[in-house]
Design a protein around this motif. Structure first.
Motif, PDB file in Angstrom:
ATOM      1  N   ARG A 128      -4.087   5.884   3.528  1.00  0.00           N
ATOM      2  CA  ARG A 128      -4.274   5.543   2.252  1.00  0.00           C
ATOM      3  C   ARG A 128      -5.309   4.636   2.157  1.00  0.00           C
ATOM      4  NH1 ARG A 128       0.945   5.163  -0.619  1.00  0.00           N
ATOM      5  NH2 ARG A 128       0.598   7.358  -0.641  1.00  0.00           N
ATOM      6  N   ASP A 129      -5.932   4.130   3.204  1.00  0.00           N
ATOM      7  CA  ASP A 129      -6.972   3.232   3.249  1.00  0.00           C
ATOM      8  C   ASP A 129      -8.246   3.966   3.762  1.00  0.00           C
ATOM      9  OD1 ASP A 129      -8.533   1.150   3.922  1.00  0.00           O
ATOM     10  OD2 ASP A 129      -7.378  -0.227   5.100  1.00  0.00           O
ATOM     11  N   ASP A 141       0.883  -1.239  -0.056  1.00  0.00           N
ATOM     12  CA  ASP A 141       0.133  -0.026  -0.201  1.00  0.00           C
ATOM     13  C   ASP A 141       0.663   1.095  -0.056  1.00  0.00           C
ATOM     14  OD1 ASP A 141       0.903  -0.585   2.472  1.00  0.00           O
ATOM     15  OD2 ASP A 141      -1.032  -0.242   3.452  1.00  0.00           O
ATOM     16  N   ASN A 167      -2.815  -3.740  13.208  1.00  0.00           N
ATOM     17  CA  ASN A 167      -1.948  -3.100  12.502  1.00  0.00           C
ATOM     18  C   ASN A 167      -0.542  -3.776  12.336  1.00  0.00           C
ATOM     19  OD1 ASN A 167       0.571  -1.178  12.057  1.00  0.00           O
ATOM     20  ND2 ASN A 167      -1.040  -0.200  11.061  1.00  0.00           N
ATOM     21  N   GLN A 181       0.275   4.784   5.327  1.00  0.00           N
ATOM     22  CA  GLN A 181      -0.537   3.598   5.183  1.00  0.00           C
ATOM     23  C   GLN A 181      -1.935   3.860   5.715  1.00  0.00           C
ATOM     24  OE1 GLN A 181       2.510   0.865   6.790  1.00  0.00           O
ATOM     25  NE2 GLN A 181       1.925  -0.091   4.989  1.00  0.00           N
TER      26      GLN A 181
END
Lengths: 248, 372
Positions: B17-18, A93, B200, B14
């Motif tokens: 980005r989600d 990602d 995570n 991260q």
């Protein structure tokens, strides 16, 4: 290739409860060498490699990597090695550039160096157009080549590659090995495990593990002579058939 | 420090980005804080009452009027047959049956006392208890009313009357939301903190990137700080959002200072993230982490005093709540929001929370091994 030894192992052993995964292996790897580490599934290759990288503590025996002891100086070893595991090791990602930046950063490269090096790697891989794409959107072969470039991004003395070409097409495999040669030429020692016997031919020396032991260790040419066969395939089959251990 | 910078940069990238995570973090507190306090209400209303009246006198008529006028009851049936009303209970159409015997009025006038019978559907204990208590209260009042009617001169009343005047401190209007909103906010923060960190790290284990991290010279505490700091900040963002919702939707403004709340929340989050971290060192898959967190959260929330008072728990459960960080947070946030407690008032809880933070994080760091 010089005579300077960058990896030494003496009777290195790893036991899990009553199972001996790696049984007293001994070998030396010289600087700049491409050292092939062969063996069937479950022969103990990955465990041996993990001990050398400081990911797994040996049960007994001795080993040094880049001149540092695997028991006491594993964190110093880590500064001097690169590692590419079987499992894919980049962040899917994050973008191509962000992955390079992250790994460069944690190895202590300066901002300037990270920028330069990133540009160079992108150019070498012909991936300038993809630099801002997420890694998960890349095809597997590209990912593998990128993972290798990231593993040697900080220009380590030794790079450990655990079945780096698993699942990629022959063309990409060929390109991958060109990258390995390039790295070796630049003085990086390459320690690589593989299943592919054609790849074994590319190595300077290979060792073949069977049931946790090193059963053969020499140059591909000498091994073929020793076992009186025309190909590494045959050498491997003759040795691997003796295995009692079930593959995982 | 440089390493930490790179780690934090990566984590924030991260997380943001989600889109699912960002949505969760922003929407969860808003939606849950708007929905839950409205629904999670102890006040029992609309108790379905069936009356079996064998008397049909003016007294029973007055009593029934008084009961229905109270607003708590909904009359679902009045008849002559107990069996008929019992059928309503069986069909879940009635919660309580009040049976008035024949000649109720005559008996009470002649003998100065008369029996009544109450049958309560006790499947839902709280509803049954409160319902019958309300009903008893109304009947007692009614009883007193008719007695004052009989004896015109209260001075000579044979029944001494004790009048109790109430003064409800801290929550004068007995506003249920003032009690629930801070509590739910505490639980929300807990969910974000504990679940997110453990998931995570375990995700990195699952994907295999953790091995790549372990083979780098990253120091253990840098890696852990890199994981803690982003969620610590997100936790505080969720808390701030939560107080925003509490103010806009419920008009709840803490009586105490925000400094006190945030000071405690900062330490609390540290303890909580330590717990998430600890879970992640034991779990190998996200599924395992999820199940462990879920198990812990259920116990923590149900034994945390959100819905049920810790004071009325059995001794052994009270003992467990001493090891439940969320119980301290719910207690503190209610103290500060409703009572206006200061840092000095909560210093004991703050100290205990520091203890939790040190033990949980210490345990997690000890348990996180770069080498197997």
């Amino acid at each position: 290739m010089t005579d300077e030894k960058v990896i030494t192992a003496k009777a290195l052993t790893k036991k899990f409860a009553d199972f001996i995964a790696v049984n007293a292996i001994s070998f030396e790897v010289s600087k700049g060498e491409i050292f092939g580490f062969l063996g069937a599934n479950g022969a103990g290759k990955t465990t041996a490699m993990r001990m050398l990288c400081g990911l797994s503590l040996p049960t007994s025996g001795e080993a040094t990597v880049a001149g540092f002891d695997v028991y006491k100086e594993s964190e110093k070893i880590k500064k001097n090695i690169g590692y590419m595991s079987q499992k894919f090791s980049l962040y899917e990602d994050l973008t191509v550039k962000e992955n390079m930046r992250f790994y460069g950063g944690i190895y202590g490269l300066t901002e300037k160096r990270i920028k330069e090096k990133s540009q160079q790697v992108l150019a070498d891989l012909h991936m300038e157009a993809e630099q801002n794409k997420l890694v998960k959107s890349l095809p597997l072969g590209w990912k593998q080549k990128l993972a290798f470039s990231v593993a040697i991004f900080h220009e380590p003395a030794i790079v450990f590659l655990d079945e780096p070409t698993g699942g990629v097409d022959p063309v990409t495999r060929r390109e991958f090995w060109e990258m390995i040669y390039q790295a070796a030429q630049n003085g990086t020692t390459v320690f690589v495990t593989t299943h592919y016997m054609d790849e074994a031919e590319y190595c300077n020396r290979v060792s073949i593990m069977v049931d946790g032991r090193i059963e053969a260790l020499d140059t591909p040419t000498n091994l073929k002579k020793q076992f009186n066969t025309a190909s590494m395939d045959e050498v491997f089959l003759q040795l691997a058939r003796k295995a009692v251990r079930q593959a995982d | 420090m440089r390493t930490l910078k790179f780690l934090l940069q990566k984590e924030f990238r991260q997380i943001f980005r989600d889109p699912a995570i960002v949505r969760m973090i922003l929407m969860m507190p808003v939606i849950q804080l708007i929905l839950l306090p409205l629904a999670a209400n102890y006040e029992v209303k609309n108790i379905k009452l069936a009356i079996v009246d064998h008397d049909h006198s003016s007294y029973t008529q007055q009593m029934i009027n008084k009961i229905t006028a109270s607003g708590y009851f909904q009359l679902t049936g009045v008849s002559n047959s107990y069996n008929e009303e019992m059928k309503l209970v069986e069909k879940d159409e009635a919660d309580i049956i009040l049976e008035i015997p024949a000649q109720f009025e005559r008996t009470i006038v002649k003998e100065n006392e008369a029996p009544l019978f109450m049958a309560v559907n006790a499947i839902n204990g709280t509803r049954a208890n409160l319902g019958s208590a309300y009903l008893q209260n109304i009947i007692r009042n009614y009883n007193q009313d008719i007695r004052t009617e009989w004896i015109q001169m209260p001075r000579f009343n044979d029944q001494p009357r004790i009048d109790i005047t109430y003064s409800d401190w801290y929550n004068p209007h007995m506003n249920y939301q003032l009690f629930m909103v801070p509590g739910i906010l505490a639980v929300l923060l807990t969910m974000v903190g504990a679940f997110m960190t453990s998931l995570n790290i375990v995700k990195e284990k699952e994907v295999g990137t953790i091995e790549q991290i372990n083979v780098t010279p990253i120091r253990k505490h840098h890696f852990i700080l890199g994981k803690l700091i982003p969620f610590w900040i997100l936790g505080l963002v969720v808390l701030t959002l939560g107080f925003g919702v509490a103010r806009i939707v419920y008009g709840i403004i803490p009586l105490g200072s925000f400094v006190t709340i945030y000071a405690f929340a900062m330490v609390y989050l540290l303890a909580l993230l330590g717990l998430g971290l600890l879970v992640s060192t034991y779990a190998n898959t996200q599924q395992q982490a999820m199940l462990i967190s879920f198990f812990l959260m259920m116990i923590f929330i149900l034994l945390g005093g959100l819905y049920t008072s810790i004071d009325s728990m059995p001794e052994w459960a009270k003992w467990i709540t001493k090891f439940n960080p969320i119980a301290y947070f719910i207690e503190v946030i209610r103290m500060v929001v409703i009572k206006g407690s200061t840092l000095k008032d909560i210093s004991k809880q703050l100290l205990i929370m520091f203890g939790f933070a040190i033990v949980l994080n210490g345990w997690a760091i000890f348990n996180y091994k770069k080498r197997m």
